[in-house]
Design a protein around this motif. Structure first.
Motif, PDB file in Angstrom:
ATOM      1  N   GLU A 176       6.858   8.137 -56.883  1.00  0.00           N
ATOM      2  CA  GLU A 176       6.201   9.447 -56.885  1.00  0.00           C
ATOM      3  C   GLU A 176       5.148   9.537 -57.982  1.00  0.00           C
ATOM      4  N   LEU A 177       5.366   8.836 -59.080  1.00  0.00           N
ATOM      5  CA  LEU A 177       4.392   8.842 -60.177  1.00  0.00           C
ATOM      6  C   LEU A 177       3.117   8.094 -59.809  1.00  0.00           C
ATOM      7  N   GLY A 178       3.204   7.233 -58.787  1.00  0.00           N
ATOM      8  CA  GLY A 178       2.013   6.514 -58.351  1.00  0.00           C
ATOM      9  C   GLY A 178       2.051   5.015 -58.538  1.00  0.00           C
ATOM     10  N   CYS A 179       3.206   4.447 -58.934  1.00  0.00           N
ATOM     11  CA  CYS A 179       3.298   2.995 -59.084  1.00  0.00           C
ATOM     12  C   CYS A 179       2.961   2.314 -57.760  1.00  0.00           C
ATOM     13  N   ASP A 180       2.134   1.290 -57.832  1.00  0.00           N
ATOM     14  CA  ASP A 180       1.785   0.534 -56.632  1.00  0.00           C
ATOM     15  C   ASP A 180       2.927  -0.374 -56.198  1.00  0.00           C
ATOM     16  N   VAL A 181       3.670  -0.884 -57.165  1.00  0.00           N
ATOM     17  CA  VAL A 181       4.836  -1.728 -56.919  1.00  0.00           C
ATOM     18  C   VAL A 181       5.955  -1.241 -57.831  1.00  0.00           C
ATOM     19  N   VAL A 182       7.163  -1.118 -57.290  1.00  0.00           N
ATOM     20  CA  VAL A 182       8.314  -0.707 -58.090  1.00  0.00           C
ATOM     21  C   VAL A 182       9.372  -1.805 -58.015  1.00  0.00           C
ATOM     22  N   VAL A 183       9.871  -2.220 -59.167  1.00  0.00           N
ATOM     23  CA  VAL A 183      10.898  -3.252 -59.249  1.00  0.00           C
ATOM     24  C   VAL A 183      12.144  -2.642 -59.874  1.00  0.00           C
ATOM     25  N   ASP A 184      13.253  -2.667 -59.140  1.00  0.00           N
ATOM     26  CA  ASP A 184      14.528  -2.173 -59.645  1.00  0.00           C
ATOM     27  C   ASP A 184      15.251  -3.346 -60.304  1.00  0.00           C
TER      28      ASP A 184
END
Length: 324
Positions: A176-184
């Protein structure tokens, strides 16, 4: 007035005590009294309670290092209170020369959260790392208060942003913040995921407020001539970087202590605030305030931030018209 006091060091929920009849602080030379409108909860507040921060005010003291307040002549400002009179109280004290106008585009809680985290992000990404449009920025703890500011500033600068988070809920916030890629990091191999997302090249700039294992991952995924910005050690573990590794991979390790700019180059802090105000006015940045709690719940709020279970910022919001 009401004010939280720390009489001994320890966990925030155990050592913070709410005084219902505290004396209103008296400002010293060059200082002003501020009525607190909202106080943002920062990880340093927990460190102050524990006696682990670089500044150790005399006991007892009131934590709360970042506020939106009101001057006696009615100006709405943001400030870092002068300890021992911190922001978790109805009134606080700050240096007059360090007051900054609260942006009209932000409410009190958002304005309180704009100062330290966004100034740190702006100096770290722009002044220290020289982030350029088109580069890849990796942000550790991307859903947290410090990380979320860096994500927004990175997107505003035209960077591709990779956010590393811990857990599915925080992953959703990072998207939601706008990260293009999110890694958990709890479900994925961070190193493999970042290399895949960058075609094996790695990240040009890495923003690390965590330290420990996060720094070790950073060293393995930083690009050629990349820059690792060391912001803090929320993990509690201070890494010992292998300088021979920095040499053979041609990357830079940059330290950032934002507070030094207040004494070494205060004009740059003012210029940064102007930039942040402009970004807020056009909606490019907006502090993520996940919780707004009353003054009575400040101790529990600081403990949640200390435990790392919050996203964005938690703000203590005071009603207008503080008691004498």
């Amino acid at each position: 007035m009401q004010a939280w006091h720390v009489h001994e060091n320890g966990e925030p929920s155990e050592v913070m005590r709410l005084d219902q009849d505290a004396a209103r602080p008296v400002p010293g030379d060059g200082q002003v009294l501020l009525r607190v409108r909202a106080a943002n909860v920062n990880f340093p507040d927990a460190l102050l309670c524990r006696g682990q921060y670089q500044v150790r005010p005399p006991l007892p003291f009131t934590p709360g290092v970042e506020i939106c307040g009101e001057t006696e002549d009615g100006r709405r400002v943001i400030a870092t209170p002068v300890l021992p009179y911190g922001g978790f109280a109805e009134y606080a004290v700050a240096d007059a020369v360090a007051l900054l106008p609260a942006p009209d585009a932000l409410d009190d809680a958002e304005a309180a959260a704009l100062h330290i985290g966004y100034q740190t992000g702006w100096f770290g990404l722009h002044r220290r790392a020289g982030l350029q449009a088109g580069e890849t920025l990796l942000v550790h703890a991307a859903a947290g208060g410090v990380g979320s500011a860096a994500v927004q500033l990175g997107k505003a600068a035209g960077a591709t942003v990779i956010g590393v988070v811990g857990g599915a809920g925080k992953a959703a916030v990072a998207r939601e913040l706008g990260c293009d890629v999110v890694v958990d990091r709890r479900a994925e191999d961070v190193i493999a995921a970042v290399k895949e997302a960058t075609g094996g090249r790695g990240a040009d700039v890495i923003y690390d407020p965590v330290g420990g294992a996060a720094y070790a991952q950073s060293a393995k995924v930083v690009a050629f001539e990349g820059r690792i910005v060391v912001v803090g050690f929320a993990s509690g573990s201070i890494p010992s970087p292998a300088l021979n590794h920095a040499l053979v991979k041609n990357y830079s390790i940059l330290g950032l202590h934002w507070g030094l700019y207040n004494t070494k180059d205060p004009e740059s802090v003012l210029r940064c605030h102007e930039q942040l105000t402009e970004l807020a006015a056009r909606g490019a940045i907006k502090p993520l305030v996940s919780e707004r709690v009353p003054l009575e719940e400040a101790s529990a709020a600081v403990q949640r931030v200390a435990d790392g279970v919050t996203t964005g910022r938690v703000a203590v919001v005071l009603e207008k018209g503080a008691a004498a």
